[in-house]
Design an enzyme around this catalytic site. Structure first.
Site, PDB file in Angstrom:
ATOM      1  N   GLY A  29      -6.522  -0.914  -3.930  1.00  0.00           N
ATOM      2  CA  GLY A  29      -6.528  -0.215  -2.650  1.00  0.00           C
ATOM      3  C   GLY A  29      -5.548   0.930  -2.640  1.00  0.00           C
ATOM      4  CG  ASN A  30      -6.133   4.227  -0.434  1.00  0.00           C
ATOM      5  OD1 ASN A  30      -5.820   4.351   0.745  1.00  0.00           O
ATOM      6  ND2 ASN A  30      -7.402   4.261  -0.840  1.00  0.00           N
ATOM      7  NE  ARG A  31       2.316   2.824  -1.437  1.00  0.00           N
ATOM      8  CZ  ARG A  31       2.760   1.583  -1.602  1.00  0.00           C
ATOM      9  NH1 ARG A  31       2.688   0.725  -0.584  1.00  0.00           N
ATOM     10  NH2 ARG A  31       3.266   1.210  -2.757  1.00  0.00           N
ATOM     11  CB  SER A  32      -5.391   5.597   3.618  1.00  0.00           C
ATOM     12  OG  SER A  32      -5.905   6.117   4.821  1.00  0.00           O
TER      13      SER A  32
END
Ligand code: C5P
Length: 240
Positions: A29-32
């Site tokens: 995943g990512n930190r958005s």
């Protein structure tokens, strides 16, 4: 009333970060946080547009779905996980949209294989798995292609996070990206290391494919969303 500038127009907005499955319990995943996209949703709805929100993973509450009433425009909410799910939902929703905004942080890569059962560590050695990745499609570009195939009158907006490099400042990298993606507006976040993701304030330059002057906004994500909505209204009014 019907005097809002985007009344009767349908907008689809993606937000949040995609999650790319590794096995039934794990993902990349990512930190958005999804905050910028939700600010765009609020600004477009406040300008009278019917909005379809397509949300990947977000850290903040989503708006309530509502149908069109005398009190205001409709709001649709679709949840997705992976980039491929986001692509499908966006293509379906963009099909009869007047405005498309890609705020989502789409994973550029996904695991080549998704294990059907939980990946286990070995009990008799210290081996670790090697995860092979494959490219995800560029959804923004495919939406631009879909618009062209449909010969549709539609405004398409992208976002970009640029740090600049030895040769180029963030805005000139944004100009190149705007041309490459073929969208009408590109919101370029000028990012240092962890200045933007999850934060409530931001600094963006909005670039337009029609060659008009870039608009720079330093402020809250709502300020950015408001400035972007003004550009969308300007472009819409110019072509109608
Ligand atoms: O190429 P880059 O990731 O910087 O482009 C960012 C823009 O493209 C954003 O609007 C993002 O939502 C969109 N994008 C996409 N599909 C991808 C990667 C990015 O639609 N696979």
């Amino acid at each position: 009333g019907t005097d809002l500038p985007l009344t009767g127009l349908r907008a689809v907005v993606s937000t949040g970060g995609t999650q790319e499955a590794l096995d039934p319990v794990r993902y990349l995943g990512n930190r958005s946080s999804g905050k910028q996209g939700l600010a765009v949703v609020r600004a477009l709805a406040a300008a009278g547009a019917d909005v379809d929100l397509v949300a990947a993973h977000v850290d903040v509450p989503l708006p309530q779905q509502r149908t069109q009433t005398n009190g205001g425009p409709s709001m649709g909410v679709t949840r997705v996980g992976s980039a491929l799910e986001l692509k499908e939902a966006m293509e379906a929703s963009a099909h009869d949209a007047d405005i498309v905004v890609m705020t989502a942080a789409v994973a550029d890569f996904r695991p080549a294989q998704v294990a059907g059962t939980k990946i286990k560590k070995s009990t008799d050695n210290d081996d670790a798995p090697v995860i092979q990745l494959v490219r995800n499609p560029d959804i923004l570009r495919s939406l631009v292609q879909q618009r062209q195939d449909q010969a549709r009158d539609q405004l398409i907006v992208g976002f970009a996070a640029e740090t600049g490099d030895d040769q180029n400042d963030p805005v000139s990298l944004g100009r190149q990206k705007l041309a490459r993606k073929g969208c009408d507006l590109l919101c370029v976040n000028q990012v240092g290391t962890d200045l933007v993701f999850g934060q409530d304030t931001t600094a963006v330059t909005i670039l337009a494919a029609d060659g008009s002057e870039p608009v720079t906004v330093a402020g809250s994500k709502d300020d950015v969303a408001q400035a972007l909505t003004e550009q969308i209204v300007r472009l819409h009014q110019r072509s109608h």
